[in-house]
Each structure stands twice: as C-alpha cells, then as structure tokens.
Design an enzyme around this catalytic site. Structure first.
Site, PDB file in Angstrom:
ATOM      1  N   HIS A 368     -97.851  13.614   9.429  1.00  0.00           N
ATOM      2  CA  HIS A 368     -97.453  12.280   8.977  1.00  0.00           C
ATOM      3  C   HIS A 368     -96.884  12.330   7.562  1.00  0.00           C
ATOM      4  O   HIS A 368     -95.696  12.099   7.354  1.00  0.00           O
ATOM      5  CB  HIS A 368     -98.636  11.316   9.070  1.00  0.00           C
ATOM      6  CG  HIS A 368     -98.286   9.920   8.672  1.00  0.00           C
ATOM      7  ND1 HIS A 368     -99.194   9.064   8.086  1.00  0.00           N
ATOM      8  CD2 HIS A 368     -97.121   9.219   8.746  1.00  0.00           C
ATOM      9  CE1 HIS A 368     -98.598   7.897   7.832  1.00  0.00           C
ATOM     10  NE2 HIS A 368     -97.348   7.979   8.218  1.00  0.00           N
ATOM     11  N   HIS A 373     -92.757  11.452   5.641  1.00  0.00           N
ATOM     12  CA  HIS A 373     -92.605  10.809   4.331  1.00  0.00           C
ATOM     13  C   HIS A 373     -92.043  11.753   3.272  1.00  0.00           C
ATOM     14  O   HIS A 373     -91.018  11.474   2.646  1.00  0.00           O
ATOM     15  CB  HIS A 373     -93.955  10.270   3.858  1.00  0.00           C
ATOM     16  CG  HIS A 373     -94.399   9.030   4.546  1.00  0.00           C
ATOM     17  ND1 HIS A 373     -94.259   7.779   3.998  1.00  0.00           N
ATOM     18  CD2 HIS A 373     -94.986   8.841   5.756  1.00  0.00           C
ATOM     19  CE1 HIS A 373     -94.744   6.868   4.829  1.00  0.00           C
ATOM     20  NE2 HIS A 373     -95.200   7.488   5.907  1.00  0.00           N
ATOM     21  N   HIS A 560     -91.540   9.312  13.126  1.00  0.00           N
ATOM     22  CA  HIS A 560     -92.513   8.585  12.310  1.00  0.00           C
ATOM     23  C   HIS A 560     -93.226   7.519  13.138  1.00  0.00           C
ATOM     24  O   HIS A 560     -94.445   7.351  13.026  1.00  0.00           O
ATOM     25  CB  HIS A 560     -91.840   7.942  11.093  1.00  0.00           C
ATOM     26  CG  HIS A 560     -92.808   7.195  10.229  1.00  0.00           C
ATOM     27  ND1 HIS A 560     -92.920   5.815  10.248  1.00  0.00           N
ATOM     28  CD2 HIS A 560     -93.749   7.630   9.352  1.00  0.00           C
ATOM     29  CE1 HIS A 560     -93.867   5.446   9.409  1.00  0.00           C
ATOM     30  NE2 HIS A 560     -94.386   6.516   8.853  1.00  0.00           N
ATOM     31  N   ASN A 564     -97.276   7.311  13.529  1.00  0.00           N
ATOM     32  CA  ASN A 564     -97.800   6.341  12.571  1.00  0.00           C
ATOM     33  C   ASN A 564     -98.438   5.129  13.232  1.00  0.00           C
ATOM     34  O   ASN A 564     -99.559   4.756  12.903  1.00  0.00           O
ATOM     35  CB  ASN A 564     -96.701   5.860  11.626  1.00  0.00           C
ATOM     36  CG  ASN A 564     -97.232   4.867  10.613  1.00  0.00           C
ATOM     37  OD1 ASN A 564     -97.963   5.235   9.689  1.00  0.00           O
ATOM     38  ND2 ASN A 564     -96.903   3.595  10.788  1.00  0.00           N
ATOM     39  N   ILE A 710     -93.382   1.907   6.061  1.00  0.00           N
ATOM     40  CA  ILE A 710     -94.809   1.678   5.869  1.00  0.00           C
ATOM     41  C   ILE A 710     -95.505   3.030   5.840  1.00  0.00           C
ATOM     42  O   ILE A 710     -95.013   3.985   6.442  1.00  0.00           O
ATOM     43  CB  ILE A 710     -95.428   0.785   6.974  1.00  0.00           C
ATOM     44  CG1 ILE A 710     -96.915   0.499   6.714  1.00  0.00           C
ATOM     45  CG2 ILE A 710     -95.249   1.437   8.328  1.00  0.00           C
ATOM     46  CD1 ILE A 710     -97.169  -0.311   5.494  1.00  0.00           C
TER      47      ILE A 710
END
Length: 710
Positions: A368, A373, A560, A564, A710
């Site tokens: 993740h 990110h 993602h 997520n 997010i």
C-alpha cells in the site's frame, strides 16, 4: 506565476514541444522553470515549486532520542524521493529535517492542496480530523485501561454499543468534518459516541474468519491479494546469509506436505501448479529480533503453504514460524498443521493469526504505502517539473496525480512517522519504515509493477498470446487478478490509442525533449537509489511510452483501489487481520502452556492488539476506506475533462474507454453471481467488488478513483 500556470493549465489545445506556436514557446519554458524553482530554503504555502528530497523527516530527535529515525536514502536504506519542503535540519542531527508537527501544515505545492471549500468532504479533511481530533480522543479515553479484549463479545460491543469518548476543551472532535457513518452524536454535552459499522467480513457470516477456506480465500480476494505465489521447487530454501540466519532449509518437509496432498506426490503437485506459498520469511526475519525487543510485541517470520484441490479450493496445509537463531538455539523454526484435536485447533488458530499479522504489516508498509503512495510521488514531481501543462502526456496523467502529494504529506506527519499510528499499532513498530525500505531494495522494479508482469513473476499466470492481456491465470478463480486484468486491458487500450494519436510520426518520442527529460528525471532523481538498475524500460518508441504510462495509471487507479478500499471491510474485525501480535505461541514446557490449556480463548485474545490499538486502527482503516462525496472515478466524464483537450478524436477515444469500463462493471457483477466462482460467491461469501469502477460515497468496498486521493 499564478496567471502563467493557470493560462497553460487551462489551454485546451495540446502541443508537443516541437509543435508549440511561437507565441507560447517562451511562456512554456518560463512556466517549467518556475515550477522547478531556483530558491533554496523553506517553501512557503503560496509556493508552486516541485523538487525532490529523501525521507529524512520521519523522526524527531530534537523531541526525544526514542523518536530518532534513520534517513531512508542510499545503498543501505534506499527509498523513492518525496517532495522537498526545505525545512531546516534538526538541532540534534544535521542529516534529518525538522518536522512540521500537527496541526501545522506540511508544505506541498499550492495546486496540489485540497481547495479549502472542499476540506469538509475531501479526503484531507477527514484525515486531519482523524489525526488531530479523533485519535487523541480515543487515546485519552482508553489509555488508562489499555488492556486486551477479554472475550469476543467485547469486540462486538464496538459495533453494537460503541465507545463513549470524553472530550476536553482543547480536543473537540469536529463532527461535521469526520465521516458520519462512524461518529454518532449523543445528547451529553462534551461527549461523542464512537460506534463502528459492522465490517463486510462478518456482516454475512460472523464466524467466516475462523475457517481455513476463508483464510486462503483472502489471499486471492482479500485486501492484500498480491503476495501469494506458486511454489516452484522443493525443498523451500531461504536466500538469507546462513552465517547470520542459520540453515537456509525450511522446516516444512516433503513428508509433512505429502500427508496433505490427497494421494499425489510433491513433485506431481508442483508440476501441476497446485502448491502455493505466502512467504514472509526472508523479508521479516532480519527484523524479528529487533521487533521482539519492543514492548508488547512478539512476532515470527512466516511461511504458509497452500494446496489447490481438485475441487478448486485453496487450502492451507502448513505454517512455518521462525525466530532468529541464537547460540543456544540455532534453528528456531516450528511447523504447524491443522490437526484434529482441540489443542491443535487452537494452536493452529494462533499460527494463522501470526500469518495474518505479518500479512497486514506487509500490506500496509510495502504494497500500500511503498508501491502505490511513495512510488507515485516521484512521477508526480517529474511530471510537473518536466512536462508543460500543454503537453499531451501531462494532460493524460493529470487526473491520476491530483491530491496524492497532500495525502502523502499528511501520512508522513501522522501515520508513518516516528511514534505515529503505524508504529504504534503494527508489528514492526519503530522499524516499520526500515522494513518498507528493505522491501524496496530487494523486490521493487518498475517493469514488474505492470499487472501481467507481476502475475507472471509470482507464477500466478503464464504467458499466453491468445489471451487479451497475453497471460492466462493459473487459478482461474483469482478475483483480484481476473478483474484487474480487465481494468488493465482497458487502460492499456485507451493509453495506446491516445499515444498513437500524438506520436504518429517516426522518432517523435525520442525527439520530444520534455518527455525524455521527464523519464530521465524519474529514474535518476525520483528513484535515485535505483538509478543504475538495468531493468528500467527504454523510452524510444510509442510502444515503450504506452507501456510506461499504462503502469503508472494502473498503480494510481486500479492497484491502489484494490489494496486500499477493502481495509475496513476486511480489517475492521480485528481478529480477522490483527495488525500485531503480543505473544508467541505457547508450547509444552512453556510456563504459559497450562494457562493456555485452561483458557485457550483468553490466550488467543491476549495475543491480539489491545482495545486501544484495535480502536485506533479501526478508525484509520474506516477513514482510508471511505470515498468522499466528491470522488472522481476512472472513466467518468467530469470537470477534470471539461477543459481538457478540444480534440474530437481524443474525446471519442475517451468515450470508448468510459464505455469499456461500464461494460467491465457488468462483467464483474456477473462473475459475482456465478455459483461456480467460489471465491466470490457462496453462503456468507462477500462478492469481490474492489475493482468495480464506480461507487457511491462512504465505505462501499468498491470504486476506482482516478488517483490516490486518500
């Protein structure tokens, strides 16, 4: 600078550098120069400057020696680069950057920040409320009784009764900014009730998490379906240095596996591609010794072997849990199987919990945070620094880059920082980001982040030119991969048509100076510690460009979303995915063994996160799994494209992409109703919806936003 940037961003005509009208050439060049910045020192909130810095801002040695953290950069601890803030170094360590502690904002270029009017509905507003208000209130309420759950009904109370949070005047929870699905107003002045929604994993079948088939199903259709791989050879051997970590051979023997294979040999099972493994041994063993010196942390490095039965089920057949060798005990490896008596059943449950804890940590820190990110951040910085806002590739990428820098800055401030939520609530503790760095060093390759390449690398697919993406799944009922390949294929088709439209002439890719500078900067600056790797793709042809862009867009959108938005649906019931373990498994002769025999439930629950840790993690997972009402989903026409490109051909291509995603949505819904696909259909089984493109607001367990917002 404001007018200059806005003028180019609002330009509806896309121009390659060589095609720029004479009157815009100087404007184009000046805008890029201003975005790169020529001023050192600390960035100001009004700045619009993109530059690179290492991860040297996670610790706060000025506040406490215990909050010092190593810089993630260089050969020993490589990591992608982040956006530079220019803050001065700490007094204690000149290599570390001083921190902007909450509630002070962390710098991101001003056009990456959330518009103030949208703070209440967009992700940044929710995250700030979580970090600045809710988490401190949870800690204040529960810290005096930070104890384990004594029985399962105490966990159920989080959904049925809730936790009454006491607020002082300095720590008011902003009800209007936090997700209304979690926070319930109560009548008492100065109090709020923290009451969680029932997560999907127990909403249909409260006891599903206990079963082996559900444990296995989640490796293919859970929130972390990207680590299972085929077992290619036997015996299983570690690649770690045996002089440091002991004999490399696994304690899982051929004889033990053979007993579980329904009459076939290990060699036949490997040949038929029916043995699989979830292997966290080499990734975690170097850290286990340090992790287990932390208070209330007891972890193992784990390997789990699965057998794919003739009836199409994945079944766990052996779990190996390892501790680092010591002079008195050179081989601390224990193997667990299901067994048939009560004692074996309970020990097996604890072994599975340790595996799930490792899986939760690797999911959060590697798959993740790192692979989506952190690895996207250099692409975003390079795109703004090297591609003009009127460049067609900038216009293609722009929807997939927005808001990620601010989300990442918030995470560095309160989530992955020294003493932050990840360290407090996940097994690696203060070594969490070092684990992430070690994974980047050992396994991250840009060319392997493409979904088909990753599936082939893990042995979960084989090359097959007759299939749409050129690969055939080894396990057909692998929901993440099956649905992911549909999304990947749609993105690939859209990107290829777009690139072909703008790079139709020979040599236009190699002669595009902005594009070449962009790719060189991603490799040599953004991923500086990996700059000399031979696997970086070339950028010579439009096919090269399409492949690079497809991977980036997939990571920001589909990948993602898949890892997520299932965090609360799967992790919201803590026993299903404990984020840390506080006790090792008792064994005969151990002082705690008699207590375990007398009350196995108490032993199990006291091994899991405390009430405070669980409640914190659930609040974070709920927030991270929530879509804002203003979310912008892949393929949807919205204000992003209203001033996009005034080109009928491109708009037609985009309409085809949108229509393809609508078609995929119906295909996935059909799969979820297919009674033959047992990993997404059956009694109590939640449908696999994480790669359904559209969603409403809230914790829906579905929906693919354009970007990591997010």
């Amino acid at each position: 600078m404001v007018c200059l940037g806005n003028a180019l961003t609002g330009c509806v005509q896309a121009y390659l550098p060589s095609q720029t009208p004479p009157g815009l050439k100087d404007l184009r060049r000046e805008d890029l120069l201003s975005l790169r910045g020529n001023r050192k020192g600390e960035r100001k909130p009004h700045d619009r400057i993109y530059d690179y810095a290492p991860y040297n801002d996670l610790g706060n040695p000025d506040k406490s020696e215990d909050l010092a953290r190593p810089v993630l950069s260089g050969e020993e601890r490589p990591y992608p680069r982040r956006c530079r803030t220019g803050r001065p170094p700490t007094r204690t360590d000149p290599m570390c950057e001083s921190r902007a502690e909450k509630p002070h904002p962390v710098y991101v270029p001003r056009d990456e920040t959330f518009e103030e009017i949208k703070q209440n509905t967009f992700s940044a507003g929710r995250l700030k409320a979580l970090f600045h208000n809710l988490i401190p209130s949870i800690a204040a309420t529960l810290s005096s009784s930070d104890i384990p759950f004594k029985c399962f009904s105490e966990i159920d109370k989080l959904y049925n009764d809730g936790v009454l949070l006491l607020e002082d005047e300095d720590q008011k929870i902003s009800g209007n900014v936090f997700p209304s699905n979690m926070m319930k107003q109560v009548l008492s002045v100065g109090q709020k009730l923290l009451k969680y929604e029932i997560p999907a994993i127990i909403s249909r079948d409260r006891f599903a998490w206990l079963r082996d088939n559900e444990f296995a199903r989640q490796t293919l259709a859970g929130v972390n379906p990207v680590n299972i791989e085929i077992l290619k050879e036997f015996p299983i051997v570690s690649k770690l240095d045996p002089a440091v970590y002991g004999p490399p051979e696994s304690a899982i023997t051929k004889e033990l596996i053979q007993q579980e294979l329904s009459g076939i040999t290990v060699e036949e099972a490997i040949e038929e591609k029916r043995l699989f493994i979830l292997d966290y041994h080499d990734m975690l063993l170097p850290f286990i010794g340090k992790m287990n010196t932390l208070p209330e942390r007891q972890a193992y490095a784990s390997r789990t072997v699965f057998f794919f039965t003739r009836t199409g089920f994945l079944r766990p057949i052996a779990i190996e849990l390892s501790l680092p060798p010591t002079p008195s005990s050179p081989g601390k490896k224990r193997v667990y199987t299901h067994g048939h008596d009560a004692t074996s059943h309970w020990i097996w449950k604890q072994a599975k919990a340790h595996v799930c804890s490792n899986d939760a940590g690797v999911h959060q820190l590697v798959n993740h945070w790192l692979r989506t990110h952190a690895c996207m951040e250099p692409y975003i910085i390079a795109t703004h620094r090297q591609l003009s806002a009127m460049h067609p590739i900038y216009k293609l990428l722009h929807p997939h880059l927005r808001y990620t820098l601010e989300i990442n800055a918030l995470a560095r401030q309160s989530l992955i920082n020294g003493g932050g939520i990840i360290e407090a609530c996940f097994s690696p503790g203060k070594y969490a980001m070092e684990v992430s760095s070690a994974a980047y060093k050992s396994m991250w390759q840009f060319d392997m982040e493409a979904l088909p390449a990753d599936l082939i690398r893990r042995g979960m697919a084989v090359e097959d030119p007759s299939m749409p993406c050129g690969v055939k799944l080894v396990i057909e009922d692998y929901p993440y991969a099956a649905d992911g390949l549909l999304i990947w294929s749609a993105i690939k088709e859209w990107v290829e048509s777009y690139v072909d439209h703008f790079y139709s002439e020979p040599n236009t890719v190699t002669s595009d100076l902005e594009l070449q500078a962009w790719w060189n900067e991603i490799k040599n600056e953004g991923h500086y510690d990996k700059r000399n790797e031979s696997w970086w793709p070339k950028l010579n042809t439009k096919e090269d460009l399409s492949a690079i862009l497809t991977s980036m867009i997939w990571i920001a959108s589909g990948q993602h979303a898949a890892i997520n938005f299932g965090q609360y649906p799967f992790g919201g019931y803590m026993p299903n995915r404990p984020t840390l373990m506080r006790k090792l498994i008792p064994y005969e002769g151990d002082s705690n063994y008699e207590k375990f025999l007398l009350n196995p439930q108490s032993t199990f629950l006291s091994s899991l996160p405390t009430q405070l840790q669980a409640t914190k993690v659930m609040a974070v997972q709920d927030t991270l799994s929530t879509h804002s009402p203003d979310e912008e989903y892949l393929g949807q026409t919205n204000h992003l494209h209203s001033h996009w490109i005034k080109d009928p051909e491109v708009l037609d291509m985009f309409k085809k992409f949108s229509a393809k995603l609508e078609e995929i949505e119906e295909i996935i819904k059909g799969r979820n109703k297919n009674i033959h696909l047992k990993n997404r259909n059956g009694a109590g089984i939640p449908p696999y919806e994480l790669l359904l493109p559209s969603s409403g607001p809230g914790v829906t367990g579905r929906g693919i936003p354009y970007s990591i917002s997010i």
